[in-house]
Write a protein that holds these residues in place. Structure first.
Motif, short mmCIF file in Angstrom:
data_model
loop_
_atom_site.label_atom_id
_atom_site.label_comp_id
_atom_site.label_asym_id
_atom_site.label_seq_id
_atom_site.Cartn_x
_atom_site.Cartn_y
_atom_site.Cartn_z
N LEU A 37 7.79 5.90 10.76
CA LEU A 37 7.65 5.65 9.33
C LEU A 37 6.88 4.36 9.06
O LEU A 37 6.24 4.23 8.01
N SER A 38 6.92 3.42 10.00
CA SER A 38 6.12 2.21 9.81
C SER A 38 4.63 2.53 9.85
O SER A 38 3.83 1.86 9.19
N GLU A 39 4.24 3.55 10.62
CA GLU A 39 2.84 3.98 10.63
C GLU A 39 2.46 4.64 9.31
O GLU A 39 1.33 4.48 8.81
N LEU A 40 3.38 5.37 8.72
CA LEU A 40 3.14 5.95 7.40
C LEU A 40 3.00 4.83 6.37
O LEU A 40 2.16 4.90 5.46
N ALA A 41 3.79 3.77 6.52
CA ALA A 41 3.71 2.64 5.60
C ALA A 41 2.40 1.86 5.79
O ALA A 41 1.90 1.25 4.85
N TRP A 42 1.85 1.86 7.02
CA TRP A 42 0.55 1.22 7.26
C TRP A 42 -0.52 1.88 6.38
O TRP A 42 -1.39 1.20 5.83
N ARG A 43 -0.46 3.19 6.25
CA ARG A 43 -1.38 3.91 5.36
C ARG A 43 -1.21 3.42 3.92
O ARG A 43 -2.18 3.24 3.19
N GLU A 44 0.04 3.20 3.52
CA GLU A 44 0.32 2.71 2.17
C GLU A 44 -0.24 1.29 1.98
O GLU A 44 -0.79 0.95 0.93
N PHE A 45 -0.10 0.47 3.01
CA PHE A 45 -0.63 -0.89 3.00
C PHE A 45 -2.15 -0.86 2.78
O PHE A 45 -2.70 -1.62 1.97
N ALA A 46 -2.82 0.04 3.48
CA ALA A 46 -4.28 0.15 3.34
C ALA A 46 -4.64 0.55 1.91
O ALA A 46 -5.62 0.04 1.34
#
Length: 458
Positions: free
Chosen positions: A263-272
Protein backbone atom coordinates in the motif's frame (compact mmCIF):
# COMPACT_ATOMS: atom_id res chain seq x y z
CA UNK A 1 -33.59 12.48 -19.57
CA UNK A 2 -30.74 10.97 -21.54
CA UNK A 3 -27.18 11.51 -20.33
CA UNK A 4 -23.79 10.62 -21.74
CA UNK A 5 -21.05 9.12 -19.61
CA UNK A 6 -17.69 9.58 -21.29
CA UNK A 7 -15.46 6.76 -20.07
CA UNK A 8 -12.27 8.82 -20.02
CA UNK A 9 -9.47 6.53 -18.87
CA UNK A 10 -11.92 5.02 -16.38
CA UNK A 11 -12.67 1.79 -18.23
CA UNK A 12 -14.76 0.11 -15.55
CA UNK A 13 -18.19 0.15 -13.93
CA UNK A 14 -17.04 -0.21 -10.32
CA UNK A 15 -16.12 2.96 -8.39
CA UNK A 16 -16.82 5.27 -11.31
CA UNK A 17 -18.11 8.59 -9.92
CA UNK A 18 -19.06 10.00 -13.31
CA UNK A 19 -21.10 6.89 -14.19
CA UNK A 20 -22.90 6.97 -10.85
CA UNK A 21 -23.85 10.62 -11.41
CA UNK A 22 -24.95 9.98 -14.99
CA UNK A 23 -27.13 7.06 -13.92
CA UNK A 24 -28.79 9.24 -11.29
CA UNK A 25 -29.67 11.79 -14.00
CA UNK A 26 -31.40 9.42 -16.41
CA UNK A 27 -30.79 6.90 -19.16
CA UNK A 28 -27.07 6.53 -19.89
CA UNK A 29 -25.13 6.34 -23.14
CA UNK A 30 -21.64 5.02 -22.29
CA UNK A 31 -19.12 6.64 -24.64
CA UNK A 32 -15.41 6.21 -25.38
CA UNK A 33 -13.54 8.74 -27.52
CA UNK A 34 -10.43 7.57 -29.36
CA UNK A 35 -8.39 10.72 -29.97
CA UNK A 36 -5.84 10.41 -32.83
CA UNK A 37 -3.55 12.93 -31.12
CA UNK A 38 -3.45 10.83 -27.97
CA UNK A 39 -2.58 7.74 -29.98
CA UNK A 40 0.28 9.56 -31.68
CA UNK A 41 1.72 10.79 -28.39
CA UNK A 42 1.16 7.66 -26.28
CA UNK A 43 0.69 4.69 -28.63
CA UNK A 44 1.36 1.89 -26.12
CA UNK A 45 -1.00 3.41 -23.60
CA UNK A 46 -3.59 3.89 -26.34
CA UNK A 47 -3.25 0.27 -27.38
CA UNK A 48 -3.80 -0.86 -23.80
CA UNK A 49 -6.98 1.21 -23.62
CA UNK A 50 -8.19 -0.18 -26.94
CA UNK A 51 -7.72 -3.74 -25.67
CA UNK A 52 -9.97 -2.95 -22.72
CA UNK A 53 -12.93 -1.83 -24.82
CA UNK A 54 -14.32 -5.24 -25.69
CA UNK A 55 -14.39 -6.45 -22.06
CA UNK A 56 -15.97 -3.13 -21.07
CA UNK A 57 -18.68 -3.55 -23.72
CA UNK A 58 -19.31 -7.10 -22.48
CA UNK A 59 -19.78 -5.83 -18.92
CA UNK A 60 -22.17 -3.16 -20.12
CA UNK A 61 -24.21 -5.55 -22.27
CA UNK A 62 -24.58 -7.89 -19.29
CA UNK A 63 -26.40 -4.96 -17.63
CA UNK A 64 -28.60 -4.10 -20.59
CA UNK A 65 -26.39 -1.34 -21.88
CA UNK A 66 -23.67 -1.04 -24.52
CA UNK A 67 -20.58 0.96 -25.39
CA UNK A 68 -20.50 3.64 -28.08
CA UNK A 69 -17.05 4.18 -29.61
CA UNK A 70 -16.14 7.27 -31.64
CA UNK A 71 -12.85 8.57 -33.05
CA UNK A 72 -11.81 12.19 -33.27
CA UNK A 73 -11.17 15.33 -31.25
CA UNK A 74 -13.10 14.90 -27.97
CA UNK A 75 -14.70 18.35 -28.31
CA UNK A 76 -16.07 17.53 -31.74
CA UNK A 77 -17.17 14.03 -30.76
CA UNK A 78 -19.00 15.14 -27.62
CA UNK A 79 -20.80 17.89 -29.50
CA UNK A 80 -21.82 15.46 -32.24
CA UNK A 81 -23.13 12.77 -29.88
CA UNK A 82 -25.07 15.36 -27.85
CA UNK A 83 -26.65 16.65 -31.05
CA UNK A 84 -27.51 13.13 -32.26
CA UNK A 85 -29.04 11.94 -29.01
CA UNK A 86 -30.52 15.08 -27.48
CA UNK A 87 -28.62 14.33 -24.27
CA UNK A 88 -29.05 16.96 -21.56
CA UNK A 89 -25.72 16.32 -19.83
CA UNK A 90 -22.30 14.78 -20.25
CA UNK A 91 -20.62 13.30 -17.19
CA UNK A 92 -16.94 12.44 -17.24
CA UNK A 93 -13.76 12.39 -15.20
CA UNK A 94 -11.67 15.56 -15.03
CA UNK A 95 -8.65 15.31 -17.31
CA UNK A 96 -5.97 15.57 -14.62
CA UNK A 97 -3.33 14.18 -14.77
CA UNK A 98 -3.63 12.90 -18.34
CA UNK A 99 -5.14 15.83 -20.23
CA UNK A 100 -6.63 19.27 -19.86
CA UNK A 101 -10.29 20.21 -20.02
CA UNK A 102 -9.91 23.39 -22.10
CA UNK A 103 -12.73 23.91 -24.55
CA UNK A 104 -14.80 20.93 -23.43
CA UNK A 105 -17.50 22.80 -21.45
CA UNK A 106 -17.96 25.29 -24.28
CA UNK A 107 -18.20 22.59 -26.96
CA UNK A 108 -20.79 20.63 -24.99
CA UNK A 109 -22.76 23.78 -24.10
CA UNK A 110 -22.85 24.87 -27.74
CA UNK A 111 -24.48 21.52 -28.57
CA UNK A 112 -27.14 22.08 -25.90
CA UNK A 113 -25.92 20.10 -22.90
CA UNK A 114 -24.01 20.66 -19.67
CA UNK A 115 -20.62 19.12 -18.92
CA UNK A 116 -20.05 17.75 -15.42
CA UNK A 117 -16.46 16.95 -14.47
CA UNK A 118 -15.96 14.46 -11.63
CA UNK A 119 -12.81 13.67 -9.64
CA UNK A 120 -10.87 10.48 -10.20
CA UNK A 121 -11.26 7.72 -7.65
CA UNK A 122 -7.77 8.30 -6.24
CA UNK A 123 -7.16 7.52 -2.59
CA UNK A 124 -7.96 11.11 -1.57
CA UNK A 125 -8.82 14.32 -3.44
CA UNK A 126 -5.87 16.48 -4.37
CA UNK A 127 -4.92 18.84 -1.57
CA UNK A 128 -6.24 16.55 1.19
CA UNK A 129 -2.79 15.68 2.53
CA UNK A 130 -1.01 18.79 3.80
CA UNK A 131 1.96 19.66 5.93
CA UNK A 132 1.45 21.35 9.28
CA UNK A 133 2.03 24.67 7.51
CA UNK A 134 -0.64 23.85 4.94
CA UNK A 135 1.73 23.14 2.05
CA UNK A 136 2.42 20.18 -0.21
CA UNK A 137 4.74 17.49 1.08
CA UNK A 138 8.08 17.39 -0.72
CA UNK A 139 9.32 14.21 1.00
CA UNK A 140 7.51 10.90 0.73
CA UNK A 141 7.85 9.39 4.23
CA UNK A 142 5.99 12.17 6.07
CA UNK A 143 3.47 12.27 3.20
CA UNK A 144 2.63 8.59 3.70
CA UNK A 145 2.39 9.07 7.45
CA UNK A 146 -0.03 11.95 6.96
CA UNK A 147 -2.02 10.09 4.30
CA UNK A 148 -2.71 7.29 6.75
CA UNK A 149 -4.59 9.79 8.91
CA UNK A 150 -6.92 10.85 6.06
CA UNK A 151 -10.03 8.69 5.52
CA UNK A 152 -10.12 7.01 2.12
CA UNK A 153 -13.70 7.06 0.81
CA UNK A 154 -15.35 3.73 0.17
CA UNK A 155 -15.54 2.65 -3.49
CA UNK A 156 -18.84 3.28 -5.23
CA UNK A 157 -20.70 0.18 -6.44
CA UNK A 158 -21.59 -0.05 -10.10
CA UNK A 159 -25.00 1.58 -10.65
CA UNK A 160 -28.03 0.15 -12.40
CA UNK A 161 -28.15 1.48 -15.95
CA UNK A 162 -31.23 2.50 -17.90
CA UNK A 163 -31.03 2.27 -21.68
CA UNK A 164 -31.94 5.24 -23.88
CA UNK A 165 -34.78 5.05 -26.38
CA UNK A 166 -32.27 4.56 -29.19
CA UNK A 167 -28.54 4.06 -29.45
CA UNK A 168 -26.18 6.27 -31.44
CA UNK A 169 -24.01 4.76 -34.14
CA UNK A 170 -20.72 3.28 -32.99
CA UNK A 171 -17.34 2.56 -34.57
CA UNK A 172 -15.09 -0.50 -34.19
CA UNK A 173 -13.41 -0.95 -30.80
CA UNK A 174 -10.00 -0.36 -32.32
CA UNK A 175 -7.56 2.54 -32.45
CA UNK A 176 -6.05 2.59 -35.94
CA UNK A 177 -3.65 5.45 -35.20
CA UNK A 178 -2.19 3.55 -32.25
CA UNK A 179 -2.02 0.35 -34.28
CA UNK A 180 -0.03 2.11 -37.00
CA UNK A 181 2.30 3.73 -34.47
CA UNK A 182 2.94 0.40 -32.74
CA UNK A 183 3.57 -1.29 -36.11
CA UNK A 184 4.90 -4.84 -35.57
CA UNK A 185 4.73 -4.35 -31.82
CA UNK A 186 0.94 -4.20 -31.63
CA UNK A 187 0.30 -7.94 -31.67
CA UNK A 188 3.32 -8.73 -29.47
CA UNK A 189 2.34 -6.22 -26.80
CA UNK A 190 -1.31 -7.31 -27.01
CA UNK A 191 -0.28 -10.89 -26.22
CA UNK A 192 1.25 -9.69 -22.93
CA UNK A 193 -1.87 -7.83 -21.81
CA UNK A 194 -4.68 -9.03 -19.53
CA UNK A 195 -7.36 -6.44 -20.25
CA UNK A 196 -10.66 -5.92 -18.50
CA UNK A 197 -12.14 -4.94 -15.16
CA UNK A 198 -12.92 -8.53 -14.15
CA UNK A 199 -9.34 -9.66 -14.76
CA UNK A 200 -7.97 -6.76 -12.73
CA UNK A 201 -10.20 -7.71 -9.81
CA UNK A 202 -9.03 -11.33 -10.01
CA UNK A 203 -5.37 -10.29 -10.14
CA UNK A 204 -5.83 -8.22 -7.01
CA UNK A 205 -7.62 -11.04 -5.17
CA UNK A 206 -4.99 -13.59 -6.17
CA UNK A 207 -2.18 -11.27 -5.12
CA UNK A 208 -3.72 -10.57 -1.71
CA UNK A 209 -4.29 -14.28 -1.21
CA UNK A 210 -0.69 -15.22 -1.97
CA UNK A 211 2.23 -13.19 -3.28
CA UNK A 212 1.68 -10.16 -1.05
CA UNK A 213 3.18 -12.03 1.91
CA UNK A 214 6.57 -12.08 0.17
CA UNK A 215 6.15 -8.70 -1.52
CA UNK A 216 8.86 -6.81 0.43
CA UNK A 217 11.48 -9.34 -0.68
CA UNK A 218 10.27 -10.56 -4.06
CA UNK A 219 9.12 -7.23 -5.54
CA UNK A 220 12.73 -6.38 -6.45
CA UNK A 221 13.44 -9.64 -8.26
CA UNK A 222 12.46 -9.27 -11.92
CA UNK A 223 12.36 -12.99 -12.71
CA UNK A 224 9.72 -13.62 -10.00
CA UNK A 225 5.97 -12.89 -10.18
CA UNK A 226 6.34 -10.96 -6.93
CA UNK A 227 4.21 -7.89 -7.67
CA UNK A 228 0.49 -7.33 -8.13
CA UNK A 229 0.81 -6.71 -11.89
CA UNK A 230 -1.90 -4.05 -11.64
CA UNK A 231 -0.01 -0.98 -12.88
CA UNK A 232 -1.51 -1.08 -16.37
CA UNK A 233 -5.01 -1.74 -15.05
CA UNK A 234 -4.65 1.27 -12.74
CA UNK A 235 -3.33 3.45 -15.54
CA UNK A 236 -6.27 2.78 -17.88
CA UNK A 237 -8.81 2.75 -15.08
CA UNK A 238 -9.87 -0.89 -14.99
CA UNK A 239 -9.54 -0.74 -11.22
CA UNK A 240 -9.45 2.20 -8.83
CA UNK A 241 -6.86 3.05 -6.21
CA UNK A 242 -9.67 3.21 -3.65
CA UNK A 243 -10.80 -0.31 -4.50
CA UNK A 244 -7.27 -1.67 -4.07
CA UNK A 245 -6.84 0.18 -0.77
CA UNK A 246 -10.08 -1.06 0.74
CA UNK A 247 -9.60 -4.64 -0.45
CA UNK A 248 -6.16 -4.71 1.20
CA UNK A 249 -7.07 -2.72 4.32
CA UNK A 250 -8.41 -5.60 6.47
CA UNK A 251 -5.20 -7.58 5.96
CA UNK A 252 -3.12 -4.51 6.79
CA UNK A 253 -5.05 -3.90 10.00
CA UNK A 254 -4.57 -7.56 10.89
CA UNK A 255 -0.81 -7.21 10.49
CA UNK A 256 -0.52 -9.47 7.43
CA UNK A 257 3.04 -9.40 6.09
CA UNK A 258 3.74 -7.41 2.98
CA UNK A 259 0.50 -5.42 2.85
CA UNK A 260 1.85 -2.18 4.28
CA UNK A 261 4.75 -2.20 1.83
CA UNK A 262 2.32 -2.83 -1.03
CA UNK A 263 0.00 0.00 0.00
CA UNK A 264 2.96 2.33 0.45
CA UNK A 265 3.67 1.85 -3.27
CA UNK A 266 0.08 2.80 -4.04
CA UNK A 267 0.57 5.89 -1.87
CA UNK A 268 3.75 6.74 -3.85
CA UNK A 269 1.48 7.12 -6.89
CA UNK A 270 -0.69 9.47 -4.83
CA UNK A 271 2.41 11.45 -3.81
CA UNK A 272 3.34 11.89 -7.48
CA UNK A 273 -0.12 13.17 -8.31
CA UNK A 274 -0.02 15.71 -5.51
CA UNK A 275 3.33 16.98 -6.76
CA UNK A 276 2.17 17.25 -10.38
CA UNK A 277 -0.95 19.07 -9.23
CA UNK A 278 1.26 21.53 -7.32
CA UNK A 279 3.93 21.74 -10.05
CA UNK A 280 2.32 21.22 -13.50
CA UNK A 281 5.72 21.55 -15.20
CA UNK A 282 7.09 18.47 -13.44
CA UNK A 283 7.44 16.60 -16.72
CA UNK A 284 9.16 19.49 -18.49
CA UNK A 285 11.43 21.31 -16.03
CA UNK A 286 13.74 20.19 -13.26
CA UNK A 287 11.92 20.52 -9.95
CA UNK A 288 15.16 21.84 -8.46
CA UNK A 289 15.81 24.86 -10.70
CA UNK A 290 19.59 24.77 -10.29
CA UNK A 291 19.64 21.46 -12.15
CA UNK A 292 18.68 23.18 -15.38
CA UNK A 293 22.37 24.16 -15.52
CA UNK A 294 23.51 20.54 -15.39
CA UNK A 295 25.50 19.40 -18.42
CA UNK A 296 23.28 16.57 -19.57
CA UNK A 297 23.57 15.47 -23.18
CA UNK A 298 20.51 15.70 -25.39
CA UNK A 299 19.03 13.00 -27.58
CA UNK A 300 21.37 11.33 -30.03
CA UNK A 301 23.06 8.06 -31.06
CA UNK A 302 23.90 7.05 -27.48
CA UNK A 303 20.31 7.49 -26.34
CA UNK A 304 19.17 5.50 -29.38
CA UNK A 305 21.35 2.58 -28.31
CA UNK A 306 19.69 2.77 -24.88
CA UNK A 307 16.22 2.76 -26.46
CA UNK A 308 17.07 -0.28 -28.57
CA UNK A 309 18.63 -2.25 -25.72
CA UNK A 310 22.09 -2.14 -27.28
CA UNK A 311 24.17 -0.53 -24.53
CA UNK A 312 26.18 -3.68 -23.87
CA UNK A 313 25.07 -3.71 -20.21
CA UNK A 314 23.00 -6.84 -19.80
CA UNK A 315 20.48 -5.81 -17.14
CA UNK A 316 19.85 -2.47 -18.90
CA UNK A 317 19.37 -4.06 -22.30
CA UNK A 318 17.13 -6.78 -20.88
CA UNK A 319 14.92 -4.13 -19.32
CA UNK A 320 14.66 -2.10 -22.50
CA UNK A 321 13.71 -5.22 -24.43
CA UNK A 322 11.05 -6.12 -21.87
CA UNK A 323 9.64 -2.61 -22.21
CA UNK A 324 9.39 -2.75 -25.99
CA UNK A 325 7.93 -6.26 -26.15
CA UNK A 326 5.41 -5.97 -23.31
CA UNK A 327 4.80 -2.27 -22.69
CA UNK A 328 5.98 -2.71 -19.13
CA UNK A 329 9.23 -3.05 -17.21
CA UNK A 330 9.92 -4.40 -13.75
CA UNK A 331 10.16 -1.49 -11.30
CA UNK A 332 13.64 -2.33 -10.02
CA UNK A 333 14.88 -2.53 -13.60
CA UNK A 334 13.19 0.79 -14.41
CA UNK A 335 15.37 2.41 -11.75
CA UNK A 336 18.50 0.73 -13.11
CA UNK A 337 17.84 1.71 -16.73
CA UNK A 338 16.93 5.27 -15.77
CA UNK A 339 20.02 5.67 -13.61
CA UNK A 340 22.23 4.30 -16.37
CA UNK A 341 20.80 6.75 -18.93
CA UNK A 342 21.00 9.84 -16.75
CA UNK A 343 24.24 9.07 -14.91
CA UNK A 344 26.52 6.69 -16.77
CA UNK A 345 25.44 8.13 -20.13
CA UNK A 346 24.77 11.66 -18.78
CA UNK A 347 21.67 11.91 -20.98
CA UNK A 348 18.88 14.31 -20.08
CA UNK A 349 16.14 12.63 -18.03
CA UNK A 350 13.54 14.13 -20.39
CA UNK A 351 14.84 11.89 -23.19
CA UNK A 352 14.04 8.83 -21.09
CA UNK A 353 10.73 10.26 -19.93
CA UNK A 354 9.65 10.76 -23.55
CA UNK A 355 10.52 7.16 -24.48
CA UNK A 356 8.62 5.74 -21.52
CA UNK A 357 5.70 7.99 -22.43
CA UNK A 358 5.54 6.35 -25.85
CA UNK A 359 6.22 2.75 -24.85
CA UNK A 360 4.61 2.13 -21.45
CA UNK A 361 1.17 0.57 -21.37
CA UNK A 362 1.00 1.67 -17.73
CA UNK A 363 2.08 5.23 -18.54
CA UNK A 364 1.01 7.73 -15.91
CA UNK A 365 2.31 11.29 -16.39
CA UNK A 366 2.65 12.04 -12.68
CA UNK A 367 4.52 8.86 -11.79
CA UNK A 368 6.61 9.00 -14.95
CA UNK A 369 7.77 12.57 -14.32
CA UNK A 370 8.43 12.20 -10.61
CA UNK A 371 10.22 8.87 -10.94
CA UNK A 372 12.54 10.14 -13.68
CA UNK A 373 13.40 13.23 -11.66
CA UNK A 374 13.84 11.11 -8.54
CA UNK A 375 16.40 8.88 -10.23
CA UNK A 376 18.16 11.76 -11.99
CA UNK A 377 18.55 13.59 -8.69
CA UNK A 378 16.82 16.81 -9.75
CA UNK A 379 13.34 16.19 -8.34
CA UNK A 380 11.47 16.18 -5.04
CA UNK A 381 12.56 13.60 -2.47
CA UNK A 382 15.16 12.62 -5.05
CA UNK A 383 17.62 9.82 -4.83
CA UNK A 384 20.83 11.59 -3.71
CA UNK A 385 22.33 13.10 -6.83
CA UNK A 386 25.62 11.30 -6.15
CA UNK A 387 23.95 7.88 -5.88
CA UNK A 388 24.79 6.00 -9.06
CA UNK A 389 23.38 2.50 -9.48
CA UNK A 390 26.01 0.03 -10.63
CA UNK A 391 24.01 -2.10 -13.10
CA UNK A 392 26.23 -5.15 -12.65
CA UNK A 393 25.98 -4.99 -8.86
CA UNK A 394 22.22 -4.54 -9.08
CA UNK A 395 21.95 -7.51 -11.44
CA UNK A 396 24.02 -9.70 -9.15
CA UNK A 397 21.79 -8.79 -6.21
CA UNK A 398 18.34 -8.93 -7.79
CA UNK A 399 18.86 -11.34 -10.72
CA UNK A 400 21.45 -13.54 -9.06
CA UNK A 401 20.93 -16.53 -11.33
CA UNK A 402 20.61 -14.42 -14.47
CA UNK A 403 17.17 -15.79 -15.39
CA UNK A 404 15.75 -12.39 -16.29
CA UNK A 405 18.75 -11.42 -18.42
CA UNK A 406 18.81 -14.75 -20.25
CA UNK A 407 15.10 -14.56 -21.00
CA UNK A 408 15.44 -11.24 -22.81
CA UNK A 409 18.95 -11.54 -24.24
CA UNK A 410 19.57 -15.16 -25.26
CA UNK A 411 18.54 -15.43 -28.92
CA UNK A 412 16.74 -18.75 -28.41
CA UNK A 413 14.76 -17.59 -25.35
CA UNK A 414 11.08 -16.70 -25.62
CA UNK A 415 11.64 -13.13 -24.45
CA UNK A 416 14.36 -12.43 -26.99
CA UNK A 417 12.16 -13.84 -29.76
CA UNK A 418 9.25 -11.67 -28.64
CA UNK A 419 11.46 -8.60 -28.72
CA UNK A 420 12.75 -9.48 -32.20
CA UNK A 421 9.16 -9.85 -33.42
CA UNK A 422 8.15 -6.47 -31.98
CA UNK A 423 11.18 -4.39 -32.96
CA UNK A 424 11.21 -2.40 -36.22
CA UNK A 425 12.97 -4.28 -39.00
CA UNK A 426 15.43 -1.40 -39.31
CA UNK A 427 16.86 -2.37 -35.92
CA UNK A 428 18.04 -5.68 -37.44
CA UNK A 429 17.67 -7.42 -34.09
CA UNK A 430 17.78 -10.90 -35.59
CA UNK A 431 21.29 -10.31 -36.90
CA UNK A 432 22.80 -8.31 -34.05
CA UNK A 433 25.33 -9.90 -31.68
CA UNK A 434 25.63 -8.53 -28.16
CA UNK A 435 27.40 -5.16 -28.41
CA UNK A 436 30.39 -3.95 -26.47
CA UNK A 437 29.53 -1.58 -23.59
CA UNK A 438 28.85 2.00 -24.67
CA UNK A 439 30.85 3.17 -21.68
CA UNK A 440 32.78 1.28 -19.03
CA UNK A 441 30.86 1.47 -15.78
CA UNK A 442 33.74 2.86 -13.72
CA UNK A 443 34.50 5.52 -16.32
CA UNK A 444 30.83 6.49 -16.56
CA UNK A 445 30.58 6.83 -12.80
CA UNK A 446 33.69 9.01 -12.63
CA UNK A 447 32.42 11.25 -15.40
CA UNK A 448 29.06 11.69 -13.65
CA UNK A 449 30.67 12.55 -10.32
CA UNK A 450 32.88 15.13 -12.02
CA UNK A 451 29.82 16.70 -13.64
CA UNK A 452 28.07 16.86 -10.27
CA UNK A 453 31.07 18.66 -8.79
CA UNK A 454 30.94 21.17 -11.65
CA UNK A 455 27.25 21.81 -10.89
CA UNK A 456 27.98 22.40 -7.20
CA UNK A 457 30.91 24.66 -8.02
CA UNK A 458 28.95 26.67 -10.57
Amino acid sequence: MTTICWFRRVLRLDDHPALVAAAADGAVIPLVVLDPEEAAAHPASAERQALSLRPLDDELRARGSRLTVRRGDPRDVLAAVVAETGASAVHTTAGFPFAGDDGLPEAVAAAGAALHLHPTADLVPRGSVRTGAGGTFKVYSPFFKALRQVPVASPLPAPALRAPGSWPATEPADWPEARRAMDRGWEVVAAAAEPGEARAARRLADFLDGAVADYPEHRDQPSRPGTSGLSDALAVGEISARRIWHEALPAWRAGAPGVETFLSELAWREFARDLLHESPGLGVRCWRPEWERFAWDGDGPVAELWRRGETGVDIVDAGMRELFATGRMHNRVRMITASYLTKHLLTDWRVGLAWFERTLTDWDPASNAMNWQWVAGCGPDASPYFRIFNPDTQAAKFDARGAYRRYWLDAAADGARRFAAAAPRSWRVEHSPRPAPVVELAAGRSRALAAYEDLRAG
